[in-house]
Design a protein around this motif. Structure first.
Motif, PDB file in Angstrom:
ATOM      1  N   GLY A   1      -7.082   8.573  -2.642  1.00 31.65           N
ATOM      2  CA  GLY A   1      -7.297   9.954  -2.214  1.00 31.65           C
ATOM      3  C   GLY A   1      -7.250  10.926  -3.382  1.00 31.65           C
ATOM      4  N   LEU A   2      -6.329  10.688  -4.328  1.00 33.20           N
ATOM      5  CA  LEU A   2      -6.222  11.555  -5.505  1.00 33.20           C
ATOM      6  C   LEU A   2      -7.479  11.461  -6.368  1.00 33.20           C
ATOM      7  CD1 LEU A   2      -4.448  13.454  -7.207  1.00 33.20           C
ATOM      8  CD2 LEU A   2      -3.521  11.418  -8.345  1.00 33.20           C
ATOM      9  N   VAL A   3      -7.956  10.229  -6.577  1.00 29.64           N
ATOM     10  CA  VAL A   3      -9.160  10.032  -7.395  1.00 29.64           C
ATOM     11  C   VAL A   3     -10.372  10.692  -6.734  1.00 29.64           C
ATOM     12  CG1 VAL A   3     -10.795   8.297  -8.223  1.00 29.64           C
ATOM     13  CG2 VAL A   3      -8.347   7.932  -8.514  1.00 29.64           C
TER      14      VAL A   3
ATOM     15  N   LEU B   1       0.072   2.875  -1.555  1.00 30.20           N
ATOM     16  CA  LEU B   1      -0.235   3.264  -2.933  1.00 30.20           C
ATOM     17  C   LEU B   1      -1.745   3.343  -3.166  1.00 30.20           C
ATOM     18  CD1 LEU B   1       2.434   1.222  -4.949  1.00 30.20           C
ATOM     19  CD2 LEU B   1       2.315   3.704  -4.684  1.00 30.20           C
ATOM     20  N   ILE B   2      -2.462   2.368  -2.600  1.00 34.32           N
ATOM     21  CA  ILE B   2      -3.927   2.375  -2.745  1.00 34.32           C
ATOM     22  C   ILE B   2      -4.508   3.626  -2.100  1.00 34.32           C
ATOM     23  CG2 ILE B   2      -6.052   1.224  -2.031  1.00 34.32           C
ATOM     24  CD1 ILE B   2      -4.579  -1.435  -2.335  1.00 34.32           C
ATOM     25  N   LEU B   3      -4.074   3.972  -0.882  1.00 39.42           N
ATOM     26  CA  LEU B   3      -4.570   5.165  -0.191  1.00 39.42           C
ATOM     27  C   LEU B   3      -4.209   6.436  -0.955  1.00 39.42           C
ATOM     28  CD1 LEU B   3      -3.773   4.259   3.528  1.00 39.42           C
ATOM     29  CD2 LEU B   3      -6.000   4.196   2.385  1.00 39.42           C
TER      30      LEU B   3
ATOM     31  N   HIS C   1       6.244  -7.860   4.371  1.00 42.76           N
ATOM     32  CA  HIS C   1       5.661  -6.710   5.068  1.00 42.76           C
ATOM     33  C   HIS C   1       5.823  -5.434   4.244  1.00 42.76           C
ATOM     34  CE1 HIS C   1       4.351  -8.404   8.829  1.00 42.76           C
ATOM     35  NE2 HIS C   1       5.532  -8.974   9.066  1.00 42.76           N
ATOM     36  N   TYR C   2       6.991  -5.280   3.657  1.00 45.70           N
ATOM     37  CA  TYR C   2       7.245  -4.101   2.825  1.00 45.70           C
ATOM     38  C   TYR C   2       6.279  -4.065   1.642  1.00 45.70           C
ATOM     39  CZ  TYR C   2       9.485  -1.322  -0.822  1.00 45.70           C
ATOM     40  OH  TYR C   2       9.726  -0.436  -1.825  1.00 45.70           O
ATOM     41  N   TRP C   3       6.086  -5.218   0.992  1.00 49.02           N
ATOM     42  CA  TRP C   3       5.160  -5.274  -0.141  1.00 49.02           C
ATOM     43  C   TRP C   3       3.733  -4.913   0.287  1.00 49.02           C
ATOM     44  CZ3 TRP C   3       7.196 -10.687  -2.070  1.00 49.02           C
ATOM     45  CH2 TRP C   3       8.414 -10.495  -2.732  1.00 49.02           C
ATOM     46  N   LYS C   4       3.310  -5.508   1.407  1.00 46.97           N
ATOM     47  CA  LYS C   4       1.936  -5.286   1.845  1.00 46.97           C
ATOM     48  C   LYS C   4       1.678  -3.820   2.193  1.00 46.97           C
ATOM     49  CE  LYS C   4       0.578  -6.655   5.944  1.00 46.97           C
ATOM     50  NZ  LYS C   4       0.130  -7.504   7.074  1.00 46.97           N
ATOM     51  N   TYR C   5       2.540  -3.234   3.004  1.00 49.13           N
ATOM     52  CA  TYR C   5       2.310  -1.855   3.434  1.00 49.13           C
ATOM     53  C   TYR C   5       2.560  -0.854   2.310  1.00 49.13           C
ATOM     54  CZ  TYR C   5       1.973  -3.782   8.121  1.00 49.13           C
ATOM     55  OH  TYR C   5       1.581  -4.516   9.224  1.00 49.13           O
ATOM     56  N   SER C   6       3.446  -1.158   1.408  1.00 52.64           N
ATOM     57  CA  SER C   6       3.645  -0.292   0.244  1.00 52.64           C
ATOM     58  C   SER C   6       2.418  -0.315  -0.650  1.00 52.64           C
ATOM     59  CB  SER C   6       4.876  -0.748  -0.554  1.00 52.64           C
ATOM     60  OG  SER C   6       6.054  -0.630   0.225  1.00 52.64           O
ATOM     61  N   LEU C   7       1.816  -1.522  -0.813  1.00 53.83           N
ATOM     62  CA  LEU C   7       0.601  -1.638  -1.608  1.00 53.83           C
ATOM     63  C   LEU C   7      -0.539  -0.843  -0.973  1.00 53.83           C
ATOM     64  CD1 LEU C   7      -0.964  -2.904  -3.957  1.00 53.83           C
ATOM     65  CD2 LEU C   7      -1.377  -4.899  -2.502  1.00 53.83           C
ATOM     66  N   ILE C   8      -0.666  -0.953   0.350  1.00 49.60           N
ATOM     67  CA  ILE C   8      -1.713  -0.194   1.048  1.00 49.60           C
ATOM     68  C   ILE C   8      -1.493   1.307   0.891  1.00 49.60           C
ATOM     69  CG2 ILE C   8      -2.681   0.356   3.321  1.00 49.60           C
ATOM     70  CD1 ILE C   8      -2.121  -2.543   4.125  1.00 49.60           C
TER      71      ILE C   8
END
Length: 337
Positions: free
Chosen positions: A22-24, A16-18, A7-14
């Motif tokens: 958002g920065l891009v 980071l993607i957001l 769960h930590y991996w999945k939500y951390s990945l999400i």
């Protein structure tokens, strides 16, 4: 069962993607008009690209290059030609300032005598000057960004055409729906983009032609220039063509041409406005049966967010919102009940 670490991996990945996404988007927002324009034209020429590559067995790079030449010849060149004509007409306008000032002063005197209100006081003149200044700055900024938008559009469109199957498949797999809803969402996007990209410019051109006939009949000066402005104004919700012909009527009345002013008012109210409603009804039945409220509020929203391309993507996003609500209701709420 997923572990806490998973769960930590999945939500951390999400997250980071957001964050990176958002920065891009924030840093590359200048090019969003080029991206939206490239996608709009891609939807229009997609079937032609498929015909070249899958029916005629043409190499993708060659087919994409041919389509780009066609887009430049049929879409971009006429737009630049229209802008060139419009700028030339504006520079060539010759206005008798002294006569116009006398007419305005006479009109202001009549208003004060009849209504007791000073129309052209310091506050009103300052407000009008401010609005005109903002309008000129907006037009200049849009024209200055036209070259950047065009280059971005052609660059992105080429790669969209060359790898369209791969790009479409990748995005299709990312949609968070089952296969039926994926097809519905994809079809709705293509249908609405194609409808707005064809219907809105076609409606604008027809209204510009109808307005030009009226301007010529009633002796309006610079009829061709005003017809172009009417064509552009027709895409603006609620006010539409009235943004042009109403000031023209006021100007004709100020200059004493009451016959032309009354005639143009009747022509605009009876023919120009009703031809707008009639053509919209026909186009909605032929291209996409979109509710008028979605079109109106979608364009208002789209212009505020995306600028020019908002006339296409504003109604699209609003329609997709209601489509997603419909999917939520059908798949989860009704099923649970």
């Amino acid at each position: 069962m997923a572990t806490t670490k998973e769960h930590y991996w999945k939500y951390s990945l999400i997250a980071l993607i957001l964050l990176l996404g958002g920065l891009v988007v924030a840093k590359l927002w200048t090019f969003v008009n080029g991206l939206l324009g490239a996608f709009t034209i891609f939807v229009i020429v997609r079937r032609q690209m498929i015909y070249f590559t899958e029916k005629l067995r043409m190499k993708r790079q060659i087919a994409a290059s041919l389509v780009l030449v066609e887009v430049a010849a049929c879409i971009l060149v006429p737009i630049y030609f229209l802008v060139w004509i419009l700028l030339g007409k504006v520079q060539g306008i010759n206005i008798d300032i002294s006569a116009l000032a006398q007419t305005v002063q006479h009109f202001d005197l009549l208003v004060r005598e009849k209504l007791g209100y000073t129309l052209f006081n310091t506050e009103n003149i300052s407000a009008v000057t401010g609005y005109l200044s903002k309008g000129v700055q907006l037009v200049i900024s849009q024209l200055s960004g036209l070259v950047v938008t065009t280059v971005t559009l052609l660059f992105l469109l080429y790669f969209m055409l060359v790898d369209h199957r791969r790009i479409e498949g990748y995005i299709y797999d990312l949609l968070p729906f089952n296969d039926t809803n994926r097809r519905n969402v994809a079809n709705e996007i293509y249908r609405l983009v194609r409808s707005n990209a064809i219907g809105i410019p076609l409606l604008a051109v027809i209204q510009g032609m109808v307005a030009y006939i009226g301007y010529v009949i009633f002796g309006v000066p610079s009829a061709f220039l005003l017809a172009i402005l009417t064509c552009i104004a027709s895409i603006i919700p609620l006010v539409g063509t009235g943004l042009v012909w109403v000031p023209v009527v006021v100007y004709m009345a100020l200059t004493g041409n009451w016959t032309g002013a009354i005639g143009l008012t009747a022509y605009s109210c009876i023919i120009l406005i009703n031809i707008d409603n009639f053509i919209r009804f026909v186009l909605q039945k032929k291209l996409a049966d979109t509710h008028p409220l979605i079109t109106v509020f979608g364009v208002i929203f789209g212009l505020a967010v995306f600028g020019f391309w908002g006339i296409i993507f504003g109604p699209l996003l609003l329609s997709l919102l209601f489509l997603l609500i419909s999917i939520l209701k059908r798949e989860y709420l009704e099923e649970s009940n």
